[in-house]
Design a protein around this motif. Structure first.
Motif, PDB file in Angstrom:
ATOM      1  N   SER A  68      98.884  35.831  70.056  1.00  0.00           N
ATOM      2  CA  SER A  68      99.936  35.254  69.350  1.00  0.00           C
ATOM      3  C   SER A  68      99.857  33.953  68.622  1.00  0.00           C
ATOM      4  O   SER A  68     100.569  33.898  67.683  1.00  0.00           O
ATOM      5  N   GLU A  69      99.076  33.380  69.149  1.00  0.00           N
ATOM      6  CA  GLU A  69      98.555  31.931  68.205  1.00  0.00           C
ATOM      7  C   GLU A  69      98.177  32.107  66.800  1.00  0.00           C
ATOM      8  O   GLU A  69      98.917  31.221  66.017  1.00  0.00           O
ATOM      9  N   PRO A  70      97.491  32.839  66.292  1.00  0.00           N
ATOM     10  CA  PRO A  70      97.428  33.113  64.827  1.00  0.00           C
ATOM     11  C   PRO A  70      98.893  33.173  64.114  1.00  0.00           C
ATOM     12  O   PRO A  70      98.590  32.531  62.896  1.00  0.00           O
ATOM     13  N   TYR A  71      99.754  33.942  64.608  1.00  0.00           N
ATOM     14  CA  TYR A  71     100.817  33.933  63.909  1.00  0.00           C
ATOM     15  C   TYR A  71     101.792  32.634  63.904  1.00  0.00           C
ATOM     16  O   TYR A  71     102.221  32.444  62.880  1.00  0.00           O
ATOM     17  N   ALA A  72     101.796  32.040  64.807  1.00  0.00           N
ATOM     18  CA  ALA A  72     102.386  30.914  65.105  1.00  0.00           C
ATOM     19  C   ALA A  72     101.950  29.702  64.330  1.00  0.00           C
ATOM     20  O   ALA A  72     102.694  28.844  63.901  1.00  0.00           O
ATOM     21  N   VAL A  78     106.999  34.274  66.324  1.00  0.00           N
ATOM     22  CA  VAL A  78     106.284  35.208  67.162  1.00  0.00           C
ATOM     23  C   VAL A  78     106.747  35.065  68.594  1.00  0.00           C
ATOM     24  O   VAL A  78     106.968  33.799  68.973  1.00  0.00           O
ATOM     25  N   VAL A  79     107.147  36.198  69.135  1.00  0.00           N
ATOM     26  CA  VAL A  79     107.727  36.149  70.891  1.00  0.00           C
ATOM     27  C   VAL A  79     106.419  36.815  71.532  1.00  0.00           C
ATOM     28  O   VAL A  79     106.112  38.001  71.449  1.00  0.00           O
ATOM     29  N   PRO A  80     105.590  36.106  72.267  1.00  0.00           N
ATOM     30  CA  PRO A  80     104.633  36.664  73.394  1.00  0.00           C
ATOM     31  C   PRO A  80     105.415  37.219  74.391  1.00  0.00           C
ATOM     32  O   PRO A  80     106.197  36.185  74.966  1.00  0.00           O
ATOM     33  N   ALA A  81     105.101  38.613  74.760  1.00  0.00           N
ATOM     34  CA  ALA A  81     105.858  38.928  76.041  1.00  0.00           C
ATOM     35  C   ALA A  81     104.981  39.347  76.800  1.00  0.00           C
ATOM     36  O   ALA A  81     103.794  40.275  76.294  1.00  0.00           O
ATOM     37  N   ARG A  94      99.433  26.419  78.316  1.00  0.00           N
ATOM     38  CA  ARG A  94      98.550  25.958  77.215  1.00  0.00           C
ATOM     39  C   ARG A  94      99.351  25.762  76.077  1.00  0.00           C
ATOM     40  O   ARG A  94      98.789  24.756  75.370  1.00  0.00           O
ATOM     41  N   ARG A  95     100.127  26.646  75.864  1.00  0.00           N
ATOM     42  CA  ARG A  95     101.064  26.543  74.377  1.00  0.00           C
ATOM     43  C   ARG A  95     102.431  26.552  74.841  1.00  0.00           C
ATOM     44  O   ARG A  95     103.167  27.430  74.814  1.00  0.00           O
ATOM     45  N   PRO A  96     103.104  25.469  75.348  1.00  0.00           N
ATOM     46  CA  PRO A  96     104.519  25.395  75.547  1.00  0.00           C
ATOM     47  C   PRO A  96     105.262  25.371  74.295  1.00  0.00           C
ATOM     48  O   PRO A  96     106.562  25.533  74.620  1.00  0.00           O
ATOM     49  N   ASP A  97     104.965  25.308  73.088  1.00  0.00           N
ATOM     50  CA  ASP A  97     105.574  25.727  71.982  1.00  0.00           C
ATOM     51  C   ASP A  97     106.133  27.216  71.546  1.00  0.00           C
ATOM     52  O   ASP A  97     106.958  27.406  70.760  1.00  0.00           O
TER      53      ASP A  97
END
Length: 239
Positions: A68-72, A78-81, A94-97
């Motif tokens: 998901s990180e490349p989109y964000a 992006v919604v990582p599910a 790691r990525r609280p955002d």
């Protein structure tokens, strides 16, 4: 406890527990097992998704959010599910955002037409009912929206196919014992790769779920493949 064999009757709670166990070192293990090729595959997926700022992307089976990180990072919503709470917790650490969301791929907790793109990388073969998941992906994407699936597939070069099956897949559990927090799970994952349908068969299942313009592109000689599809311009009845 992880499942001992891959089958069409996967128990979702067992698969979730298996991913909970491997969450901490999952990304490192994947990089070691693939010799770093996983990074190239993920970049190929991001290019295939081709998400633009202002679009909403649902990243299913996102695990710790690496996919998901490349989109964000490009300003895409992006919604990582994922259905593994252990993976989600590690990702949030790691990525609280990122808006990590617990979700079952077969019954997504999102409204109809919520996303411009649905993507899933190396997770569809772990879903208990693949066809139900593909139909629900269609439900949550807008008319004309896109689907991008990256999954292990069948090598198209005979020599590569033999080496891959007889050497690479047989070696995965042994290598995993050195780097994974739950090496037994990689016996299961290896079996899911062997049982997974080839490129054409998966394309047919995507089409049967209601998607249109289905096509695929091989990665690394067919060891993996990216399947693309488009939702109908007007939603139709789902079976």
């Amino acid at each position: 406890m992880s499942p001992s064999r891959a089958s069409l009757d996967k128990l979702p709670h067992e698969v979730a527990e298996m991913f909970d166990d491997v969450a901490r070192r999952y990304d490192l293990t994947n990089t070691v097992l693939t010799g770093g090729i996983d990074h190239l595959w993920r970049r190929s997926v991001a290019r295939a998704v081709a998400a633009r700022p202002g679009e909403r992307v649902l990243d299913i089976a996102a695990g710790t959010g690496t996919s998901s990180e490349p989109y964000a990072d490009r300003g895409v919503q992006v919604v990582p599910a994922d259905f593994s709470l252990g993976m989600l917790r590690e990702g949030y650490r790691r990525r609280p955002d990122l808006p990590f969301t617990a979700a079952d791929a077969m019954s997504l907790p999102f409204a109809d037409g919520s996303f411009d793109v649905v993507t899933i990388s190396f997770g569809l073969r772990n879903v208990a009912d693949v066809d139900a998941a593909l139909r629900d992906f269609l439900r949550v994407v807008r008319p004309g929206g896109r689907l991008v699936v990256c999954e292990f597939s069948q090598p198209v070069v005979p020599v590569l196919s033999t080496v891959y099956d007889q050497v690479v897949l047989r070696a995965l559990p042994a290598v995993a014992r050195r780097v994974s927090s739950n090496p037994d799970s990689y016996v299961y994952l290896t079996e899911t790769i062997r049982e997974w349908p080839d490129q054409k068969a998966l394309a047919e299942r995507v089409r049967d779920a209601g998607w249109q313009q289905v096509r695929w592109r091989n990665l690394t000689g067919g060891i993996a493949a990216i399947h693309h599809a488009v939702a109908p311009d007007r939603p139709g009845p789902l079976s």
